[in-house]
Scaffold this motif. Structure first.
Motif, PDB file in Angstrom:
ATOM      1  N   UNK A  35       0.834  -1.205   0.000  1.00 30.83           N
ATOM      2  CA  UNK A  35       0.000   0.000   0.000  1.00 30.83           C
ATOM      3  C   UNK A  35       0.866   1.251   0.000  1.00 30.83           C
ATOM      4  N   UNK A  36       1.887   1.269   0.836  1.00 31.29           N
ATOM      5  CA  UNK A  36       2.782   2.429   0.910  1.00 31.29           C
ATOM      6  C   UNK A  36       3.466   2.693  -0.430  1.00 31.29           C
ATOM      7  N   UNK A  37       3.940   1.620  -1.058  1.00 26.71           N
ATOM      8  CA  UNK A  37       4.589   1.780  -2.357  1.00 26.71           C
ATOM      9  C   UNK A  37       3.630   2.385  -3.371  1.00 26.71           C
ATOM     10  N   UNK A  41       3.938   5.975  -5.251  1.00 26.05           N
ATOM     11  CA  UNK A  41       3.965   6.081  -6.707  1.00 26.05           C
ATOM     12  C   UNK A  41       2.882   7.031  -7.221  1.00 26.05           C
ATOM     13  N   UNK A  42       1.785   7.105  -6.481  1.00 27.48           N
ATOM     14  CA  UNK A  42       0.687   7.990  -6.882  1.00 27.48           C
ATOM     15  C   UNK A  42       0.866   9.420  -6.378  1.00 27.48           C
ATOM     16  N   UNK A  46       3.866  12.148   1.174  1.00 24.80           N
ATOM     17  CA  UNK A  46       3.771  13.033   2.344  1.00 24.80           C
ATOM     18  C   UNK A  46       2.571  12.721   3.234  1.00 24.80           C
ATOM     19  N   UNK A  47       1.587  12.039   2.687  1.00 22.52           N
ATOM     20  CA  UNK A  47       0.398  11.673   3.464  1.00 22.52           C
ATOM     21  C   UNK A  47       0.610  10.415   4.310  1.00 22.52           C
ATOM     22  N   UNK A  48       1.707   9.701   4.071  1.00 20.78           N
ATOM     23  CA  UNK A  48       1.983   8.462   4.799  1.00 20.78           C
ATOM     24  C   UNK A  48       2.452   8.773   6.216  1.00 20.78           C
ATOM     25  N   UNK A  49       2.231   7.839   7.156  1.00 22.47           N
ATOM     26  CA  UNK A  49       2.768   8.022   8.517  1.00 22.47           C
ATOM     27  C   UNK A  49       4.292   8.094   8.475  1.00 22.47           C
ATOM     28  N   UNK A  50       4.878   8.679   9.494  1.00 26.55           N
ATOM     29  CA  UNK A  50       6.335   8.873   9.493  1.00 26.55           C
ATOM     30  C   UNK A  50       7.098   7.553   9.447  1.00 26.55           C
ATOM     31  N   UNK A  51       6.593   6.505  10.122  1.00 25.26           N
ATOM     32  CA  UNK A  51       7.314   5.226  10.069  1.00 25.26           C
ATOM     33  C   UNK A  51       7.289   4.656   8.651  1.00 25.26           C
TER      34      UNK A  51
END
Length: 139
Positions: A35-37, A41-42, A46-51
């Motif tokens: 999901x993070x990847x 890619x999209x 910056x919207x992802x959690x810091x970890x």
């Protein structure tokens, strides 16, 4: 129950529990990393959690020195280890056990299905059978 029996039961329970934690942690790590990847890619890094950002930053940095498959495997291992600890797994996260190679493969061969007959052929064969039975009865 004596102390020895209690210790053996407790060890089995702990092992089963850590196995379940490991499975859940691995499954969650694989799903989250994918999901993070995709989010990165999209353009949603910056919207992802810091970890998640940290794991992806390390993943990208490793791509310069190793293959994508190696970097992905290492990143998954890192995420899995972190999740295993968060889920209160005891000690280091266990490695995934490799499947034992099979020395003899068991191949099941399915019988071939009969080839379908053309539509006219089925009608003609049933008519000829009816004619034969009528002719043999009248004789």
């Amino acid at each position: 129950m004596n102390a020895g029996e209690f210790g053996r039961r407790n060890t089995r329970t702990t092992m089963a529990s850590s196995t379940n934690i490991a499975k859940r942690a691995r499954s969650k790590a694989e799903a989250d990393f994918a999901t993070w990847l995709m989010m990165a890619k999209l353009g949603s890094f910056d919207d992802l959690p810091s970890n998640a950002q940290n794991f992806l930053t390390n993943y990208r940095a490793r791509l310069e020195t190793m293959s994508e498959a190696e970097s992905t495997a290492l990143a998954l291992r890192e995420v899995y280890s972190a999740y295993y600890s968060e889920m209160e797994g005891l000690g280091a996260a266990p490695e995934r056990q490799a499947r034992k190679p099979e020395t003899e493969r068991k191949v099941v061969r399915l019988p071939k299905s009969p080839k379908p007959q053309p539509a006219g052929a089925a009608r003609n064969s049933s008519r000829s059978m009816i004619r034969k039975s009528l002719c043999s009865n009248s004789a």
